[in-house]
Write a protein that holds these residues in place. Structure first.
Motif, PDB file in Angstrom:
ATOM      1  N   TYR A 165       4.943  17.965   5.225  1.00 57.61           N
ATOM      2  CA  TYR A 165       5.284  16.625   5.291  1.00 57.61           C
ATOM      3  C   TYR A 165       4.456  15.767   4.709  1.00 57.61           C
ATOM      4  CZ  TYR A 165       7.198  12.872   8.428  1.00 57.61           C
ATOM      5  OH  TYR A 165       8.291  11.667   8.463  1.00 57.61           O
ATOM      6  N   TYR A 209       1.765   7.780  12.573  1.00 55.47           N
ATOM      7  CA  TYR A 209       1.849   7.944  11.202  1.00 55.47           C
ATOM      8  C   TYR A 209       1.427   6.604  10.578  1.00 55.47           C
ATOM      9  CZ  TYR A 209       4.061   8.465   6.660  1.00 55.47           C
ATOM     10  OH  TYR A 209       4.318   8.694   5.280  1.00 55.47           O
ATOM     11  N   TYR A 254       2.554  12.673   3.029  1.00 57.84           N
ATOM     12  CA  TYR A 254       2.135  11.386   3.911  1.00 57.84           C
ATOM     13  C   TYR A 254       1.936  10.281   2.798  1.00 57.84           C
ATOM     14  CZ  TYR A 254      -2.643  13.017   3.313  1.00 57.84           C
ATOM     15  OH  TYR A 254      -3.707  13.548   3.117  1.00 57.84           O
ATOM     16  N   ASP A 255       1.523  10.661   1.467  1.00 57.08           N
ATOM     17  CA  ASP A 255       1.264   9.522   0.702  1.00 57.08           C
ATOM     18  C   ASP A 255       1.615   9.976  -0.814  1.00 57.08           C
ATOM     19  OD1 ASP A 255      -0.970  11.146  -0.051  1.00 57.08           O
ATOM     20  OD2 ASP A 255      -2.136   9.387  -0.113  1.00 57.08           O
ATOM     21  N   ILE A 258       4.160  11.661  14.224  1.00 55.49           N
ATOM     22  CA  ILE A 258       4.972  10.922  12.950  1.00 55.49           C
ATOM     23  C   ILE A 258       5.632   9.786  13.657  1.00 55.49           C
ATOM     24  CG2 ILE A 258       7.111  11.082  11.803  1.00 55.49           C
ATOM     25  CD1 ILE A 258       4.389  12.286  10.641  1.00 55.49           C
TER      26      ILE A 258
END
Length: 449
Positions: free
Chosen positions: A154, A346, A156-157, A342
């Motif tokens: 997943y 998140y 995230y940035d 999330i």
């Protein structure tokens, strides 16, 4: 980068920002060997009845650690599942995950900043697919890295690298934002005077160089591998482009401070925040640093993507970070936690580095909760610039470790040779003809392909 987001990212940068900061690409060759060995290990299971999730975090910034611990405490209060947050430097994360698996005490959730590591663990059967969770949202380009139709992390940035510049010095000299290499070189030359320099590009054999100094090459259309992972960097189409890039770097070199072969990520941050250089390659972290350490430079700082040689294209160097779920007896609980996190935390996590953690999820840019952060509100022009990297069709996003049509271990091996770094050094410091430097670089890449 990454990511995110480099082997030794910095005591210097940590000192500047007053927190330990993430690094970029990992020791891939050692990791590949260890990962292959991992695939044959029989791992004793962790007791399924345990009600503790173990989360290996590789974002050691104090605000990021705090965001995760707050989420963990809330989750335990709501659901009775304890979430233990262990934090390591990014370069240590993959080896820590492997060691834990081999010891029969696997982490349930982990952080990685290198798609090659995700591939190794997925092929070893150590990861849980996150495809359904990922498919809930729309994503920016080149970030999911699917493996045989499944997504195993997943993101995230993004940790893209672009160029920052001193708007006030441009105004004083009557300069315009460059759209070609000639304009860039001329601007840097004009701003090199009185002990100040036009630009700071690392040129040592390190990850900093491969993240911060080769964006011009991508902008000019260079590709290293074809769709079959055959090296094409020295073919009839690509070699002239690489030669042109190396010649350009030589032209830039008089506008750089001395010692750039030793420069790392924090070196450039310090040079820019200290007023020594007029251009600096970096991601959103640079703006966070000058907000804290050199606030007088904030209004004087602009940004642009790496230009190409002819003014027709622009590029950024890729970087990224993401979370994985390990295939442990707690995998169902891990997935429940990630879904909850999330939905509920998140954005809080992204706010722990509001300009550096560039969202890869497109919906976040329109989320009023994310936009409510003071730095995101203040730097709305930078945020729109960052978003445009994802939405414009003419922006080139490349990195050595993500070359090729799909994620594969061969590009990471190329990354670890630092062959492009040596080519730059050969041209800048040994006065080697660029064509010869390309030949040597290509031969070195072929040794790992």
């Amino acid at each position: 980068m990454k990511q995110n987001d480099e082997n030794d990212i910095l005591a210097q940068e940590a000192h500047l920002a007053q927190l330990p900061l993430p690094v970029g690409r990992r020791d891939v060759l050692k990791s590949v060997a260890a990962g292959i060995a991992l695939m044959g290990i029989g791992v004793p299971p962790v007791l399924a009845q345990q009600k503790t999730l173990r989360f290996l975090n590789a974002e050691p910034g104090r605000d990021s650690v705090r965001a995760l611990r707050v989420a963990a405490a809330e989750y335990e209060k709501k659901f009775g599942i304890k979430v233990v947050i262990d934090t390591v430097p990014p370069d240590d994360a993959y080896n820590k995950i492997q060691t834990a698996i081999a010891a029969g005490a696997s982490y349930d959730i982990g952080t990685l900043a290198f798609a090659g590591h995700v591939l190794l663990l997925a092929e070893a059967g150590k990861l849980v697919p996150l495809t359904k969770l990922v498919n809930r949202h729309k994503w920016g380009p080149n970030i999911l890295f699917p493996i045989k139709g499944e997504t195993y992390w997943y993101p995230y940035d993004y940790n893209f690298c672009w160029m920052y510049y001193r708007k006030d010095l441009y105004q004083q000299k009557g300069l315009k934002v460059p759209t070609t290499w000639d304009q860039m070189a001329d601007n840097c030359k004009a701003l090199t005077e009185g002990g100040k320099f036009g630009v700071g590009h690392p040129v040592g054999s390190n990850a900093a160089t491969q993240w911060m100094s080769i964006g011009y090459m991508w902008a000019d259309g260079v590709r290293m591998l074809d769709k079959n992972f055959k090296l094409i960097i020295d073919n009839a189409e690509m070699k002239p482009k690489v030669i042109r890039y190396l010649d350009f770097m030589k032209r830039l070199s008089p506008s750089m401070p001395s010692g750039m072969t030793q420069a790392l990520f924090g070196t450039v941050l310090g040079q820019y925040s200290g007023g020594q250089i007029a251009h600096a390659p970096y991601a959103g972290r640079l703006m966070e640093v000058i907000e804290d350490k050199a606030p007088d430079l904030v209004a004087k700082t602009g940004f642009f993507m790496y230009p190409d040689s002819a003014g027709k294209a622009s590029a950024v160097n890729h970087g990224y970070d993401g979370w994985i779920l390990l295939n442990t007896p707690m995998r169902d609980e891990s997935l429940k936690f990630m879904e909850w996190f999330i939905d509920n935390h998140y954005i809080n996590f992204l706010h722990s580095a509001p300009l550096h953690f560039q969202p890869p999820r497109l919906d976040v840019y329109d989320d009023i909760r994310w936009r409510a952060h003071p730095l995101i509100e203040k730097h709305a022009d930078l945020v729109e610039f960052m978003k445009s990297i994802l939405t414009r069709k003419d922006v080139i996003i490349r990195s050595i470790d993500t070359e090729g049509p799909i994620i594969d271990l061969r590009p990471p091996k190329m990354f670890e040779t630092f062959a492009i770094c040596e080519a730059i050094q050969n041209v800048l410091y040994k006065d080697m003809p660029s064509a010869e430097a390309v030949d040597i670089m290509s031969a070195k890449y072929r040794t790992v392909l």
